[in-house]
Design a protein around this motif. Structure first.
Motif, short mmCIF file in Angstrom:
data_model
loop_
_atom_site.label_atom_id
_atom_site.label_comp_id
_atom_site.label_asym_id
_atom_site.label_seq_id
_atom_site.Cartn_x
_atom_site.Cartn_y
_atom_site.Cartn_z
N GLN A 182 0.83 -1.21 0.00
CA GLN A 182 0.00 0.00 0.00
C GLN A 182 0.87 1.26 0.00
O GLN A 182 1.93 1.29 0.62
CB GLN A 182 -0.91 0.02 1.23
CG GLN A 182 -1.64 -1.28 1.51
CD GLN A 182 -2.57 -1.73 0.39
OE1 GLN A 182 -3.50 -1.03 0.03
NE2 GLN A 182 -2.32 -2.93 -0.14
N SER A 183 0.36 2.30 -0.67
CA SER A 183 1.04 3.59 -0.67
C SER A 183 0.19 4.67 0.00
O SER A 183 0.60 5.82 0.09
CB SER A 183 1.36 4.03 -2.10
OG SER A 183 0.18 4.10 -2.88
N GLY A 184 -0.99 4.29 0.50
CA GLY A 184 -1.86 5.20 1.22
C GLY A 184 -2.18 4.62 2.59
O GLY A 184 -1.68 3.55 2.96
N PRO A 185 -3.05 5.28 3.37
CA PRO A 185 -3.31 4.86 4.74
C PRO A 185 -4.40 3.80 4.90
O PRO A 185 -4.74 3.45 6.03
CB PRO A 185 -3.72 6.16 5.43
CG PRO A 185 -4.41 6.93 4.35
CD PRO A 185 -3.66 6.60 3.07
N CYS A 186 -4.95 3.32 3.79
CA CYS A 186 -6.00 2.31 3.85
C CYS A 186 -5.46 0.95 3.42
O CYS A 186 -4.26 0.79 3.22
CB CYS A 186 -7.20 2.74 3.00
SG CYS A 186 -7.97 4.27 3.62
N LEU A 187 -6.35 -0.04 3.28
CA LEU A 187 -5.89 -1.39 2.98
C LEU A 187 -6.84 -2.09 2.02
O LEU A 187 -8.01 -2.31 2.34
CB LEU A 187 -5.78 -2.21 4.28
CG LEU A 187 -5.39 -3.68 4.15
CD1 LEU A 187 -4.00 -3.84 3.52
CD2 LEU A 187 -5.43 -4.37 5.52
N ASP A 188 -6.31 -2.43 0.86
CA ASP A 188 -7.04 -3.23 -0.13
C ASP A 188 -6.36 -4.59 -0.20
O ASP A 188 -5.24 -4.71 -0.70
CB ASP A 188 -7.01 -2.53 -1.49
CG ASP A 188 -7.87 -3.24 -2.53
OD1 ASP A 188 -8.16 -4.44 -2.36
OD2 ASP A 188 -8.26 -2.58 -3.52
N MET A 189 -7.04 -5.61 0.31
CA MET A 189 -6.43 -6.94 0.39
C MET A 189 -6.22 -7.58 -0.97
O MET A 189 -5.54 -8.60 -1.07
CB MET A 189 -7.32 -7.84 1.25
CG MET A 189 -7.53 -7.35 2.68
SD MET A 189 -6.07 -7.47 3.72
CE MET A 189 -6.05 -9.22 4.09
N ARG A 190 -6.77 -6.99 -2.02
CA ARG A 190 -6.55 -7.52 -3.37
C ARG A 190 -5.21 -7.10 -3.94
O ARG A 190 -4.79 -7.62 -4.99
CB ARG A 190 -7.66 -7.03 -4.30
CG ARG A 190 -9.06 -7.50 -3.92
CD ARG A 190 -10.13 -6.76 -4.68
NE ARG A 190 -10.10 -5.32 -4.38
CZ ARG A 190 -11.06 -4.47 -4.73
NH1 ARG A 190 -12.13 -4.92 -5.38
NH2 ARG A 190 -10.97 -3.18 -4.45
N THR A 191 -4.52 -6.17 -3.27
CA THR A 191 -3.27 -5.64 -3.82
C THR A 191 -2.07 -5.98 -2.96
O THR A 191 -1.05 -5.29 -3.03
CB THR A 191 -3.37 -4.11 -4.00
OG1 THR A 191 -3.60 -3.51 -2.71
CG2 THR A 191 -4.51 -3.74 -4.92
#
Length: 359
Positions: free
Chosen positions: A282-291
């Motif tokens: 991640q490059s931001g403060p959230c979380l995408d489990m697909r990436t």
């Protein structure tokens, strides 16, 4: 994109809690909120490079570019409604993308370094406080409260930034007094304690961490140590790229080199590979489990991960609050935004989310 075995239904996984394209009330709040925040981020960016004569001009360009893109998102709501999800995660990630575009790769670096140094000096004392609690339920309760209180130290949340700017002595114990008292807004702590009593130790826990300093050092590491004591292997996952004052995987590895020597349990696990650090992609403060990166996905599968811990507003509230996972999950966050607290059914600032879900 790599398949993560933690996802219960990869095809239908939707990380975002809000969709500004379909939720008019959310859009009416968050677009003005981000317009205001970007000015503060531009000031932070310029101040982070005070020795560069071009910093103020580039910070102004960053702010203008961000506001232009924000306007584009808002103007396209009617066209995108029902077709594209626009979560707060996209607007938070846009902030980091634009900062990098104008040469600000890590505007909060100085704060992170200072807060890490201060927190490291207090780790041994915090571990002793935990060890002085003989009752197991009481000890685990304090460990969870510690993670939550540590999560207060978030420069991306305006309410917290105001506190930290006004009180340089604000620390973990002060934060423990400020967070919501039980019963919490979402309070599954008793179910978590019962699980620890009645079931065998987890094989492997993957923990997605949030902020530098007090959060990761005094909040997360004592929690990690208790899992290690139970025989659970721990994979700590931190950002691949800087975002606000979030710890990066490189910084986390350096912190563990310094912190592990203060505790035999952490030191043994860090040296033997029972405690590992991975970049989360991640490059931001959230979380995408697909990436998630392939290396992390492979480690999650190879270690038969059976516990997922997600910490912080970005990763456990703005994203993943309602997501279903294929293993036991503990989502921990303090809500540092009054509108979001009310939206989720609370009425207090610094309301607590302690959401435990069995697979």
């Amino acid at each position: 994109m790599h398949s993560c075995t933690l996802l219960q239904d990869v095809a239908n996984y939707q990380p975002d809690t809000l969709d500004l394209n379909t939720d008019a009330k959310a859009a009416a709040y968050w677009f003005p909120c981000f317009r205001e925040l970007v000015g503060k981020f531009a000031k932070q960016a310029a101040n982070s490079q005070m020795d560069d004569a071009t910093a103020e001009q580039r910070a102004a360009q960053f702010q203008a570019a961000y506001l232009h893109q924000l306007e584009e998102h808002q103007n396209n709501i009617a066209n995108n409604r029902g077709k594209v999800v626009l979560g707060t995660s996209e607007l938070l990630k846009l902030n980091e993308t634009m900062l990098r575009r104008y040469g600000f790769t890590d505007p909060w670096l100085r704060q992170k370094q200072q807060e890490n140094a201060s927190a490291k000096a207090r780790l041994k004392q915090r571990l002793q406080e935990i060890d002085d609690i003989a009752n197991e339920d009481a000890r685990w309760t304090e460990l969870v409260r510690g993670v939550l209180a540590g999560n207060m130290f978030d420069w991306g949340a305006q309410a917290i930034a105001n506190i930290l700017e006004q009180d340089s002595n604000f620390g973990l114990h002060a934060a423990l007094e400020r967070i919501e008292q039980r019963p919490w807004l979402v309070d599954n702590l008793d179910a978590w304690l019962e699980r620890l009593h009645l079931s065998p130790a987890h094989k492997c826990a993957v923990i997605f961490v949030d902020n530098s300093g007090v959060d990761v050092v005094l909040g997360v590491l004592p929690f990690v140590r208790e899992l290690l004591r139970r025989g659970t292997k721990v994979l700590l996952c931190a950002n691949s790229e800087p975002s606000l004052n979030d710890v990066t995987s490189r910084e986390l590895s350096e912190l563990l080199d310094d912190c592990a020597c203060q505790c035999d349990v952490l030191d043994s696990a860090w040296r033997s590979g029972r405690l590992l650090v991975y970049a989360n992609g991640q490059s931001g403060p959230c979380l995408d489990m697909r990436t998630l990166p392939r290396e992390l996905c492979d480690a999650i599968a190879a270690n038969e991960t059976d516990l997922l811990v997600i910490e912080g507003m970005g990763r456990a509230l703005h994203t993943n609050l309602n997501a279903q996972f294929a293993c036991e999950t503990l989502k921990l966050a303090v809500i540092k935004n009054r509108w979001l607290a009310k939206y989720l059914g609370g009425d207090k600032m610094f309301a607590v989310i302690c959401k435990y879900e069995r697979s």
